[in-house]
Design a protein around this motif. Structure first.
Motif, PDB file in Angstrom:
ATOM      1  N   GLY A 113       2.777   0.671  -4.988  1.00  0.00           N
ATOM      2  CA  GLY A 113       2.544   1.336  -3.289  1.00  0.00           C
ATOM      3  C   GLY A 113       2.939   2.884  -3.688  1.00  0.00           C
ATOM      4  N   GLU A 114       2.118   3.444  -2.791  1.00  0.00           N
ATOM      5  CA  GLU A 114       2.404   4.938  -2.658  1.00  0.00           C
ATOM      6  C   GLU A 114       3.590   5.333  -2.085  1.00  0.00           C
ATOM      7  N   ARG A 115       4.161   6.292  -2.529  1.00  0.00           N
ATOM      8  CA  ARG A 115       5.578   6.937  -1.946  1.00  0.00           C
ATOM      9  C   ARG A 115       5.282   7.776  -0.741  1.00  0.00           C
ATOM     10  N   VAL A 116       5.947   7.514   0.289  1.00  0.00           N
ATOM     11  CA  VAL A 116       5.479   8.614   1.562  1.00  0.00           C
ATOM     12  C   VAL A 116       7.019   9.040   1.986  1.00  0.00           C
ATOM     13  N   ALA A 117       7.375  10.173   1.905  1.00  0.00           N
ATOM     14  CA  ALA A 117       8.745  10.561   2.440  1.00  0.00           C
ATOM     15  C   ALA A 117       8.430  11.220   3.914  1.00  0.00           C
ATOM     16  N   MET A 118       9.159  10.535   4.867  1.00  0.00           N
ATOM     17  CA  MET A 118       8.799  10.753   6.198  1.00  0.00           C
ATOM     18  C   MET A 118       9.904  11.483   7.061  1.00  0.00           C
ATOM     19  N   ALA A 119       9.486  12.287   7.892  1.00  0.00           N
ATOM     20  CA  ALA A 119      10.925  12.996   8.683  1.00  0.00           C
ATOM     21  C   ALA A 119      11.686  12.136   9.360  1.00  0.00           C
ATOM     22  N   PRO A 120      13.069  11.951   9.280  1.00  0.00           N
ATOM     23  CA  PRO A 120      13.858  10.982  10.137  1.00  0.00           C
ATOM     24  C   PRO A 120      13.598  10.355  11.481  1.00  0.00           C
ATOM     25  N   ASP A 121      13.192  11.412  12.311  1.00  0.00           N
ATOM     26  CA  ASP A 121      12.770  11.148  13.547  1.00  0.00           C
ATOM     27  C   ASP A 121      11.457  10.299  13.674  1.00  0.00           C
ATOM     28  N   LEU A 122      10.613  10.453  12.838  1.00  0.00           N
ATOM     29  CA  LEU A 122       9.275   9.898  12.751  1.00  0.00           C
ATOM     30  C   LEU A 122       9.854   8.447  12.198  1.00  0.00           C
ATOM     31  N   LEU A 123      10.703   8.347  11.315  1.00  0.00           N
ATOM     32  CA  LEU A 123      11.147   6.948  10.471  1.00  0.00           C
ATOM     33  C   LEU A 123      11.498   5.981  11.603  1.00  0.00           C
ATOM     34  N   ARG A 124      12.484   6.877  12.760  1.00  0.00           N
ATOM     35  CA  ARG A 124      13.105   6.181  13.661  1.00  0.00           C
ATOM     36  C   ARG A 124      12.354   5.366  14.386  1.00  0.00           C
ATOM     37  N   HIS A 140       0.884  -1.061  -0.072  1.00  0.00           N
ATOM     38  CA  HIS A 140       0.154  -0.110   0.125  1.00  0.00           C
ATOM     39  C   HIS A 140       0.854   1.238   0.077  1.00  0.00           C
ATOM     40  N   ALA A 141       1.999   1.263   0.604  1.00  0.00           N
ATOM     41  CA  ALA A 141       2.720   2.520   0.922  1.00  0.00           C
ATOM     42  C   ALA A 141       4.178   1.908   1.051  1.00  0.00           C
ATOM     43  N   LEU A 142       5.059   2.829   0.479  1.00  0.00           N
ATOM     44  CA  LEU A 142       6.714   2.749   0.722  1.00  0.00           C
ATOM     45  C   LEU A 142       7.226   3.970   1.523  1.00  0.00           C
ATOM     46  N   ILE A 143       7.589   3.692   2.561  1.00  0.00           N
ATOM     47  CA  ILE A 143       7.948   4.813   3.536  1.00  0.00           C
ATOM     48  C   ILE A 143       9.453   4.890   3.543  1.00  0.00           C
ATOM     49  N   TYR A 144       9.966   6.199   3.152  1.00  0.00           N
ATOM     50  CA  TYR A 144      11.191   6.277   3.291  1.00  0.00           C
ATOM     51  C   TYR A 144      11.700   7.635   3.934  1.00  0.00           C
ATOM     52  N   ASP A 145      12.828   7.682   4.135  1.00  0.00           N
ATOM     53  CA  ASP A 145      13.516   8.929   4.801  1.00  0.00           C
ATOM     54  C   ASP A 145      13.604  10.029   4.080  1.00  0.00           C
ATOM     55  N   ALA A 146      12.763  11.056   4.311  1.00  0.00           N
ATOM     56  CA  ALA A 146      12.626  12.633   3.263  1.00  0.00           C
ATOM     57  C   ALA A 146      13.927  13.326   3.288  1.00  0.00           C
ATOM     58  N   GLU A 147      14.751  12.884   3.961  1.00  0.00           N
ATOM     59  CA  GLU A 147      16.226  13.670   4.018  1.00  0.00           C
ATOM     60  C   GLU A 147      17.457  13.045   3.471  1.00  0.00           C
ATOM     61  N   ARG A 148      17.221  11.827   3.110  1.00  0.00           N
ATOM     62  CA  ARG A 148      18.389  10.970   2.484  1.00  0.00           C
ATOM     63  C   ARG A 148      17.903  10.689   0.970  1.00  0.00           C
ATOM     64  N   PRO A 149      18.995  10.589   0.109  1.00  0.00           N
ATOM     65  CA  PRO A 149      18.647  10.221  -1.192  1.00  0.00           C
ATOM     66  C   PRO A 149      18.334   8.864  -1.326  1.00  0.00           C
ATOM     67  N   LEU A 150      17.604   8.245  -2.236  1.00  0.00           N
ATOM     68  CA  LEU A 150      17.126   7.063  -2.645  1.00  0.00           C
ATOM     69  C   LEU A 150      18.343   6.139  -3.260  1.00  0.00           C
ATOM     70  N   SER A 151      18.334   4.924  -2.935  1.00  0.00           N
ATOM     71  CA  SER A 151      19.270   4.217  -3.749  1.00  0.00           C
ATOM     72  C   SER A 151      18.390   3.693  -4.940  1.00  0.00           C
ATOM     73  N   ASN A 152      19.321   2.916  -5.758  1.00  0.00           N
ATOM     74  CA  ASN A 152      18.768   2.512  -7.118  1.00  0.00           C
ATOM     75  C   ASN A 152      17.472   1.602  -6.882  1.00  0.00           C
ATOM     76  N   TRP A 153      17.598   0.852  -5.845  1.00  0.00           N
ATOM     77  CA  TRP A 153      16.748  -0.239  -5.251  1.00  0.00           C
ATOM     78  C   TRP A 153      15.499   0.316  -4.962  1.00  0.00           C
ATOM     79  N   ALA A 154      15.502   1.346  -4.020  1.00  0.00           N
ATOM     80  CA  ALA A 154      14.711   2.090  -3.564  1.00  0.00           C
ATOM     81  C   ALA A 154      13.766   2.895  -4.501  1.00  0.00           C
TER      82      ALA A 154
END
Length: 200
Positions: A71-82, A48-62
């Protein structure tokens, strides 16, 4: 989508992460890490969704994952992602093996009967310290539904009745039984061993 604070969507994911009952009701769960997510995609699970760190560049895999999963792309603040990265739950969801969850034994015989009608020779195997045969003497190489009881009281009468056979795990010494996870591990190992030897 971008999430920078603990909004309702974040709180929903947080609840799924920490509460197995909510995951079962919602029929959703969170998966973390490259290997588990790759397995998820490989085995055709809906994403449904792919959540990733909003402040880091994505790898080729990501970068490839949204196209592979839809899935929907969701950029999340690093502290919330932790916060979502916590691994308090010691038992992860099964991705490669089909697992049946049933609130009652009553649903199982009807489901097994439907599979038999479709030509699947499924055997329902329960475990019990007083089972009729050793687990190593059973043919577990074919389609098998394994039923593991509570480690204190074992299987209820209803579950026992739903089983085609009751298997015991031979034990030495003074121990009379294994906990549920250990019993399941032993039987699954034996099934895998038999299946490997059939294909060798």
């Amino acid at each position: 989508m971008r999430i920078t604070r603990a909004n309702a969507r974040f709180q929903q994911w947080q609840a799924l992460l920490g509460n197995r009952a909510k995951r079962q009701r919602a029929r959703e769960f969170l998966v973390q890490g490259v290997r588990p997510i790759s397995l998820l995609v490989e085995f055709g699970w809906p994403v449904h969704a792919l959540i990733y760190d909003a402040e880091r560049p994505l790898s080729n895999w990501a970068e490839q994952m949204p196209a592979a999963t839809g899935g929907e792309r969701v950029a999340m603040a690093p502290d919330l992602l932790r916060e979502l990265g916590g691994k308090d739950e010691e038992i992860p969801e099964l991705l490669a093996l089909p697992v049946v969850r049933s609130s009652s034994h009553r649903e199982v015989p009807a489901w097994v009967e439907r599979l038999h009608a479709q030509g699947l020779p499924l055997t329902v195997v329960g475990t019990d310290e007083n089972g009729t045969c050793d687990v190593a003497d059973l043919d577990l190489a074919g389609p098998t539904l394994l039923v593991i009881g509570n480690e204190t009281t074992g299987l209820s009468a209803g579950w026992r009745q739903a089983c085609d056979t009751m298997a015991r795990i031979p034990m030495a010494g003074s121990a009379s039984s294994l906990n549920a996870a250990s019993a399941a591990t032993v039987v699954l190992y034996e099934a895998a061993r038999q299946r490997r030897s059939r294909t060798a």
